[in-house]
Design a protein around this motif. Sequence first.
Motif, PDB file in Angstrom:
ATOM      1  N   CYS A  16       0.839  -1.201  -0.016  1.00  0.00           N
ATOM      2  CA  CYS A  16      -0.104   0.128   0.045  1.00  0.00           C
ATOM      3  C   CYS A  16       0.867   1.275   0.030  1.00  0.00           C
ATOM      4  O   CYS A  16       0.598   2.500  -0.156  1.00  0.00           O
ATOM      5  N   HIS A  17       2.078   1.008   0.215  1.00  0.00           N
ATOM      6  CA  HIS A  17       3.157   2.088   0.274  1.00  0.00           C
ATOM      7  C   HIS A  17       2.777   3.334   1.339  1.00  0.00           C
ATOM      8  O   HIS A  17       3.251   4.347   1.260  1.00  0.00           O
ATOM      9  N   SER A  18       1.918   2.727   2.325  1.00  0.00           N
ATOM     10  CA  SER A  18       1.706   3.841   3.366  1.00  0.00           C
ATOM     11  C   SER A  18       2.991   4.121   4.241  1.00  0.00           C
ATOM     12  O   SER A  18       3.182   5.270   4.441  1.00  0.00           O
ATOM     13  N   CYS A  19       3.730   3.319   4.411  1.00  0.00           N
ATOM     14  CA  CYS A  19       5.209   3.444   5.091  1.00  0.00           C
ATOM     15  C   CYS A  19       5.891   4.473   4.297  1.00  0.00           C
ATOM     16  O   CYS A  19       6.540   5.412   5.040  1.00  0.00           O
ATOM     17  N   ALA A  20       5.982   4.370   3.158  1.00  0.00           N
ATOM     18  CA  ALA A  20       6.789   5.445   2.488  1.00  0.00           C
ATOM     19  C   ALA A  20       6.236   6.838   2.495  1.00  0.00           C
ATOM     20  O   ALA A  20       6.833   7.785   2.473  1.00  0.00           O
ATOM     21  N   VAL A  21       4.791   6.851   2.399  1.00  0.00           N
ATOM     22  CA  VAL A  21       4.031   8.160   2.535  1.00  0.00           C
ATOM     23  C   VAL A  21       4.107   8.626   4.101  1.00  0.00           C
ATOM     24  O   VAL A  21       4.620   9.908   4.183  1.00  0.00           O
ATOM     25  N   VAL A  22       4.226   7.963   5.024  1.00  0.00           N
ATOM     26  CA  VAL A  22       4.503   8.581   6.192  1.00  0.00           C
ATOM     27  C   VAL A  22       5.791   8.947   6.457  1.00  0.00           C
ATOM     28  O   VAL A  22       6.241   9.923   7.278  1.00  0.00           O
ATOM     29  N   CYS A  23       6.838   8.192   5.851  1.00  0.00           N
ATOM     30  CA  CYS A  23       8.192   8.858   6.046  1.00  0.00           C
ATOM     31  C   CYS A  23       8.478  10.122   5.262  1.00  0.00           C
ATOM     32  O   CYS A  23       9.189  10.672   5.819  1.00  0.00           O
ATOM     33  N   LYS A  24       7.714  10.428   4.038  1.00  0.00           N
ATOM     34  CA  LYS A  24       8.137  11.532   3.365  1.00  0.00           C
ATOM     35  C   LYS A  24       7.390  12.484   4.411  1.00  0.00           C
ATOM     36  O   LYS A  24       7.919  13.831   4.484  1.00  0.00           O
ATOM     37  N   GLN A  25       6.145  12.317   4.824  1.00  0.00           N
ATOM     38  CA  GLN A  25       5.381  13.396   5.657  1.00  0.00           C
ATOM     39  C   GLN A  25       6.423  13.768   7.018  1.00  0.00           C
ATOM     40  O   GLN A  25       6.603  14.858   7.403  1.00  0.00           O
ATOM     41  N   GLU A  26       6.690  12.684   7.655  1.00  0.00           N
ATOM     42  CA  GLU A  26       7.339  12.823   8.981  1.00  0.00           C
ATOM     43  C   GLU A  26       8.763  13.451   8.551  1.00  0.00           C
ATOM     44  O   GLU A  26       9.163  14.407   9.556  1.00  0.00           O
ATOM     45  N   ASN A  27       9.429  13.588   7.523  1.00  0.00           N
ATOM     46  CA  ASN A  27      10.631  13.930   7.317  1.00  0.00           C
ATOM     47  C   ASN A  27      10.937  15.143   6.272  1.00  0.00           C
ATOM     48  O   ASN A  27      11.958  15.632   6.143  1.00  0.00           O
TER      49      ASN A  27
END
Length: 67
Positions: A16-27
Amino acid sequence: MTRHTMAIDLDSCIGCHSCAVVCKQENNVGLGTFYSKVLTMGPSGIYPDLEMYYLPVACQHCENPNA
């Protein structure tokens, strides 16, 4: 310094790529830059016994990921 950890259950990953999305948002990662990504592996095998899985690849959480 606070270090965060992300545990990913590879057997439950649905790509689902949610881990990549959260990483982009958090950083605060800009467009076109990815610290984390999800690789699609497969399909492999012979029809009808095909398999496909997803492999999340993190940035390894270095001291300064923005560098």
